[in-house]
Design a protein around this motif. Structure first.
Motif, PDB file in Angstrom:
ATOM      1  N   ARG A 160       0.883  -1.061  -0.149  1.00 24.84           N
ATOM      2  CA  ARG A 160       0.127  -0.165   0.012  1.00 24.84           C
ATOM      3  C   ARG A 160       1.016   1.299   0.129  1.00 24.84           C
ATOM      4  O   ARG A 160       2.083   1.254   0.650  1.00 24.84           O
ATOM      5  CB  ARG A 160      -0.749   0.032   1.369  1.00 24.84           C
ATOM      6  CG  ARG A 160      -2.010  -0.980   1.104  1.00 24.84           C
ATOM      7  CD  ARG A 160      -3.285  -0.587   2.282  1.00 24.84           C
ATOM      8  NE  ARG A 160      -2.819  -0.537   3.365  1.00 24.84           N
ATOM      9  CZ  ARG A 160      -3.042  -1.682   4.336  1.00 24.84           C
ATOM     10  NH1 ARG A 160      -3.072  -2.928   3.872  1.00 24.84           N
ATOM     11  NH2 ARG A 160      -2.562  -1.425   5.618  1.00 24.84           N
ATOM     12  N   ARG A 162       0.576   5.353   1.426  1.00 24.00           N
ATOM     13  CA  ARG A 162       0.075   6.244   2.162  1.00 24.00           C
ATOM     14  C   ARG A 162       0.407   7.500   2.093  1.00 24.00           C
ATOM     15  O   ARG A 162       1.495   7.835   1.689  1.00 24.00           O
ATOM     16  CB  ARG A 162       0.251   5.713   3.596  1.00 24.00           C
ATOM     17  CG  ARG A 162      -0.499   6.991   4.639  1.00 24.00           C
ATOM     18  CD  ARG A 162      -0.540   6.198   6.041  1.00 24.00           C
ATOM     19  NE  ARG A 162       0.979   5.965   6.310  1.00 24.00           N
ATOM     20  CZ  ARG A 162       1.506   5.204   7.342  1.00 24.00           C
ATOM     21  NH1 ARG A 162       0.625   4.392   8.029  1.00 24.00           N
ATOM     22  NH2 ARG A 162       2.597   5.276   7.761  1.00 24.00           N
ATOM     23  N   ALA A 169      -4.034  12.010   4.278  1.00 20.21           N
ATOM     24  CA  ALA A 169      -3.682  10.489   4.648  1.00 20.21           C
ATOM     25  C   ALA A 169      -4.374   9.417   3.478  1.00 20.21           C
ATOM     26  O   ALA A 169      -4.546   8.654   4.425  1.00 20.21           O
ATOM     27  CB  ALA A 169      -3.620  10.295   6.046  1.00 20.21           C
ATOM     28  N   MET A 171      -5.132   6.311   1.393  1.00 21.39           N
ATOM     29  CA  MET A 171      -4.331   5.153   1.128  1.00 21.39           C
ATOM     30  C   MET A 171      -4.480   4.818  -0.518  1.00 21.39           C
ATOM     31  O   MET A 171      -5.549   4.687  -1.022  1.00 21.39           O
ATOM     32  CB  MET A 171      -4.852   4.170   1.861  1.00 21.39           C
ATOM     33  CG  MET A 171      -3.925   3.105   2.018  1.00 21.39           C
ATOM     34  SD  MET A 171      -2.490   3.093   3.062  1.00 21.39           S
ATOM     35  CE  MET A 171      -3.201   3.462   4.712  1.00 21.39           C
TER      36      MET A 171
END
Length: 322
Positions: A160, A162, A169, A171
């Motif tokens: 992932r 971020r 923030a 994702m």
């Protein structure tokens, strides 16, 4: 054709039979660190172009062991690929500035592309190379948030990204582009096309990307009609293949045309025509017909059709034509 006959397993497919991705452990930093430090941990090294380090004198990936990874001091964060039995496997991606020639010498290795060695590697290594290449491509492309343009940081052991903007923030997750690829038949012949620039005589099944709001079957109908003017029905799933060149999943189908009439509408194809099994046999024998490379699901679709329709083995036909 016999719809109950299982298709041949495509190259890069079947990795789940040997690899446990352990996705549920990716956010467990302590567990990931323990796996990375395990004496039997293995690291697959890719260069910035996505080529893998191979053994110099045999067709096998040149995995680094934990000791080599530490001693080389590459300073590269490792992405967790998964476990084979209990052995952890990781991915390392070199930056463009890395001294790859020096690394080749130190490791007694050579670099090769997935396309060039996919058929030479053992099936599990080919699948791991494809998995690693796809993940590395996504990591390389996802450097900035597409919502706010803030830099991204990799989390979840590399799976992932971020956003570093404290106000968002967001994702980001790896994405795969779905594409359909289909062998269309009509009264004992199959429809194959060729693109400009292909080697002389090469013909392949038709293919195209799935559009938003479109089912796979609808994509088959649209792509065949757009490229050849042929209208198809009776669409059946055949198999799928990871195709990280750079980020696709090929979903293969067998379809039946309602008529043989071909009209090259948007000139995406240089040519399209119907081939009977005998024409393919004759074309392979005299060099006027060249199928897709055996690495691809296109080749497997044609092989399946020839076996079902005429009891012919495409691998044998190609080998005899050399």
């Amino acid at each position: 054709m016999d719809r109950d006959t299982p298709p041949h397993q495509n190259t890069f497919a079947g990795l789940s039979l040997v690899l446990n991705r352990a996705a549920e452990r990716r956010d467990d930093g302590e567990w990931i660190a323990a796996q990375a430090g395990a004496p039997d941990a293995r690291y697959l090294l890719l260069d910035a172009a996505g080529e893998a380090f191979m053994h110099r004198h045999r067709e096998a990936l040149r995995w680094l062991d934990q000791r080599e990874y530490e001693s080389l001091g590459l300073g590269i964060p490792a992405s967790f690929l998964g476990l084979i039995e209990i052995t952890p496997h990781f991915l390392l991606v070199l930056e463009e500035t890395a001294s790859v020639d020096q690394l080749e010498e130190v490791l007694d290795a050579r670099r090769m592309s997935l396309r060039s060695v996919g058929l030479q590697l053992a099936a599990d290594e080919a699948g791991l190379f494809a998995y690693a290449k796809g993940l590395a491509h996504w990591q390389r492309e996802m450097r900035y948030c597409h919502r706010c343009a803030a830099p991204l940081e990799l989390v979840a052991a590399g799976h992932r990204a971020r956003c570093t903007n404290p106000d968002g923030a967001h994702m980001h997750f790896p994405r795969t582009d779905a594409a359909v690829i289909m062998l269309v038949e009509y009264e004992g012949a199959c429809l194959l096309g060729r693109q400009v620039g292909w080697p002389p005589g090469r013909y392949s099944t038709l293919a195209g990307f799935v559009e938003p709001g479109e089912s796979l079957e609808d994509a088959v109908r649209r792509e065949v009609a757009e490229e050849s003017g042929v209208i198809v029905n009776d669409i059946h799933y055949h198999s799928s293949q990871p195709w990280p060149m750079p980020a696709s999943l090929m979903v293969g189908f067998i379809a039946t045309a309602s008529s043989p009439h071909i009209t090259l509408r948007d000139r995406e194809l240089e040519d399209a025509r119907w081939f009977t099994p005998q024409q393919i046999v004759d074309g392979l024998a005299d060099g006027s017909f060249l199928p897709s490379m055996a690495l691809s699901v296109s080749y497997q679709l044609l092989a399946y059709w020839l076996k079902q329709r005429a009891g012919l083995d495409l691998d044998v036909l190609v080998a005899n034509a050399r």
